[in-house]
Design a protein around this motif. Structure first.
Motif, PDB file in Angstrom:
ATOM      1  N   MET A   1       0.857  -1.184   0.000  1.00  0.00           N
ATOM      2  CA  MET A   1       0.000   0.000   0.000  1.00  0.00           C
ATOM      3  C   MET A   1       0.893   1.234   0.000  1.00  0.00           C
ATOM      4  N   GLU A   2       0.497   2.217  -0.717  1.00  0.00           N
ATOM      5  CA  GLU A   2       1.319   3.420  -0.801  1.00  0.00           C
ATOM      6  C   GLU A   2       1.277   4.193   0.517  1.00  0.00           C
ATOM      7  N   PHE A   3       2.351   4.927   0.781  1.00  0.00           N
ATOM      8  CA  PHE A   3       2.519   5.643   2.041  1.00  0.00           C
ATOM      9  C   PHE A   3       1.393   6.633   2.300  1.00  0.00           C
ATOM     10  N   ARG A   4       0.956   7.338   1.262  1.00  0.00           N
ATOM     11  CA  ARG A   4      -0.088   8.359   1.439  1.00  0.00           C
ATOM     12  C   ARG A   4      -1.346   7.760   2.064  1.00  0.00           C
ATOM     13  N   GLY A   5      -1.684   6.538   1.680  1.00  0.00           N
ATOM     14  CA  GLY A   5      -2.853   5.874   2.242  1.00  0.00           C
ATOM     15  C   GLY A   5      -2.681   5.512   3.717  1.00  0.00           C
ATOM     16  N   GLN A   6      -1.430   5.467   4.165  1.00  0.00           N
ATOM     17  CA  GLN A   6      -1.135   5.139   5.562  1.00  0.00           C
ATOM     18  C   GLN A   6      -1.025   6.369   6.468  1.00  0.00           C
ATOM     19  N   LEU A   7      -1.106   7.559   5.906  1.00  0.00           N
ATOM     20  CA  LEU A   7      -0.946   8.776   6.707  1.00  0.00           C
ATOM     21  C   LEU A   7      -1.924   8.861   7.881  1.00  0.00           C
ATOM     22  N   PRO A   8      -3.207   8.508   7.721  1.00  0.00           N
ATOM     23  CA  PRO A   8      -4.095   8.554   8.891  1.00  0.00           C
ATOM     24  C   PRO A   8      -3.640   7.602  10.005  1.00  0.00           C
ATOM     25  N   VAL A   9      -3.115   6.456   9.636  1.00  0.00           N
ATOM     26  CA  VAL A   9      -2.626   5.500  10.635  1.00  0.00           C
ATOM     27  C   VAL A   9      -1.387   6.064  11.325  1.00  0.00           C
ATOM     28  N   VAL A  10      -0.473   6.610  10.554  1.00  0.00           N
ATOM     29  CA  VAL A  10       0.738   7.211  11.118  1.00  0.00           C
ATOM     30  C   VAL A  10       0.370   8.355  12.061  1.00  0.00           C
ATOM     31  N   ALA A  11      -0.578   9.173  11.666  1.00  0.00           N
ATOM     32  CA  ALA A  11      -1.016  10.290  12.511  1.00  0.00           C
ATOM     33  C   ALA A  11      -1.664   9.780  13.795  1.00  0.00           C
ATOM     34  N   ALA A  12      -2.466   8.726  13.693  1.00  0.00           N
ATOM     35  CA  ALA A  12      -3.112   8.156  14.881  1.00  0.00           C
ATOM     36  C   ALA A  12      -2.076   7.595  15.843  1.00  0.00           C
ATOM     37  N   VAL A  13      -1.090   6.881  15.319  1.00  0.00           N
ATOM     38  CA  VAL A  13      -0.022   6.332  16.161  1.00  0.00           C
ATOM     39  C   VAL A  13       0.772   7.456  16.819  1.00  0.00           C
ATOM     40  N   ALA A  14       1.116   8.474  16.052  1.00  0.00           N
ATOM     41  CA  ALA A  14       1.892   9.593  16.587  1.00  0.00           C
ATOM     42  C   ALA A  14       1.131  10.339  17.683  1.00  0.00           C
ATOM     43  N   ALA A  15      -0.136  10.613  17.435  1.00  0.00           N
ATOM     44  CA  ALA A  15      -0.941  11.328  18.440  1.00  0.00           C
ATOM     45  C   ALA A  15      -1.089  10.484  19.696  1.00  0.00           C
ATOM     46  N   GLY A  16      -1.393   9.210  19.513  1.00  0.00           N
ATOM     47  CA  GLY A  16      -1.522   8.321  20.665  1.00  0.00           C
ATOM     48  C   GLY A  16      -0.207   8.165  21.404  1.00  0.00           C
ATOM     49  N   GLY A  17       0.889   8.039  20.654  1.00  0.00           N
ATOM     50  CA  GLY A  17       2.207   7.909  21.281  1.00  0.00           C
ATOM     51  C   GLY A  17       2.567   9.117  22.129  1.00  0.00           C
ATOM     52  N   ALA A  18       2.226  10.300  21.639  1.00  0.00           N
ATOM     53  CA  ALA A  18       2.493  11.519  22.413  1.00  0.00           C
ATOM     54  C   ALA A  18       1.716  11.498  23.727  1.00  0.00           C
ATOM     55  N   LEU A  19       0.462  11.079  23.666  1.00  0.00           N
ATOM     56  CA  LEU A  19      -0.348  11.012  24.897  1.00  0.00           C
ATOM     57  C   LEU A  19       0.189   9.964  25.866  1.00  0.00           C
ATOM     58  N   GLY A  20       0.525   8.794  25.338  1.00  0.00           N
ATOM     59  CA  GLY A  20       1.029   7.725  26.194  1.00  0.00           C
ATOM     60  C   GLY A  20       2.356   8.074  26.834  1.00  0.00           C
ATOM     61  N   ALA A  21       3.287   8.626  26.053  1.00  0.00           N
ATOM     62  CA  ALA A  21       4.593   9.017  26.587  1.00  0.00           C
ATOM     63  C   ALA A  21       4.445  10.129  27.626  1.00  0.00           C
ATOM     64  N   ALA A  22       3.536  11.061  27.375  1.00  0.00           N
ATOM     65  CA  ALA A  22       3.298  12.133  28.349  1.00  0.00           C
ATOM     66  C   ALA A  22       2.731  11.578  29.647  1.00  0.00           C
TER      67      ALA A  22
END
Length: 136
Positions: A1-22
């Motif tokens: 799958m092309e990277f652009r289609g994965q951007l929502p998943v990457v954004a969800a992981v990044a946002a969640g990771g920021a909350l979890g690490a905080a």
């Protein structure tokens, strides 16, 4: 799958990771571990995170209604992946061993694995039991 289609998943992981690490950082600030002491805070964080992963995985994989496709990346990989920490666990073990606290270091090394696996098992079992009682 092309990277652009994965951007929502990457954004969800990044946002969640920021909350979890905080959240993990807040726990360390609230309950700091003195040098050479047993790292109870990180052990507790890892156990709680593993228990939450057990609950989450039962809910997203065994419940009839499929959750939104970003729930698992956001909560599992992001929030709980950011909350739990292998790097701090390894560093705490290193510090204990380097400080001559071999017994504490080895106890921490082994107990974290046992406690984390037990937390996942207990939470998974309890969640499945609760769901079974709910459906009767």
């Amino acid at each position: 799958m092309e990277f652009r289609g994965q951007l929502p998943v990457v954004a969800a992981v990044a946002a969640g990771g920021a909350l979890g690490a905080a959240a993990r950082y807040a726990a360390v600030l609230a309950w700091p571990t003195p040098p050479g002491a047993f790292p109870w805070t990180i052990l507790t964080v890892n156990a709680a995170g593993c228990a939450a992963i057990g609950v989450l995985m039962v809910l997203v994989t065994e419940v009839a209604a499929a959750p939104h496709r970003l729930v698992r990346p956001f909560l599992g990989t992001g929030v709980l992946g950011g909350f739990t920490t292998f790097s701090t666990y390894a560093l705490d073990t290193h510090f204990l061993l380097s400080a001559g606290e071999a017994t504490r270091g080895i106890l921490y090394l082994g107990s974290t694995v046992v406690v984390a696996l037990a937390a996942v098992w207990a939470a998974t079992t309890a969640t499945r039991g609760a769901l079974a009682r709910r459906t009767r």
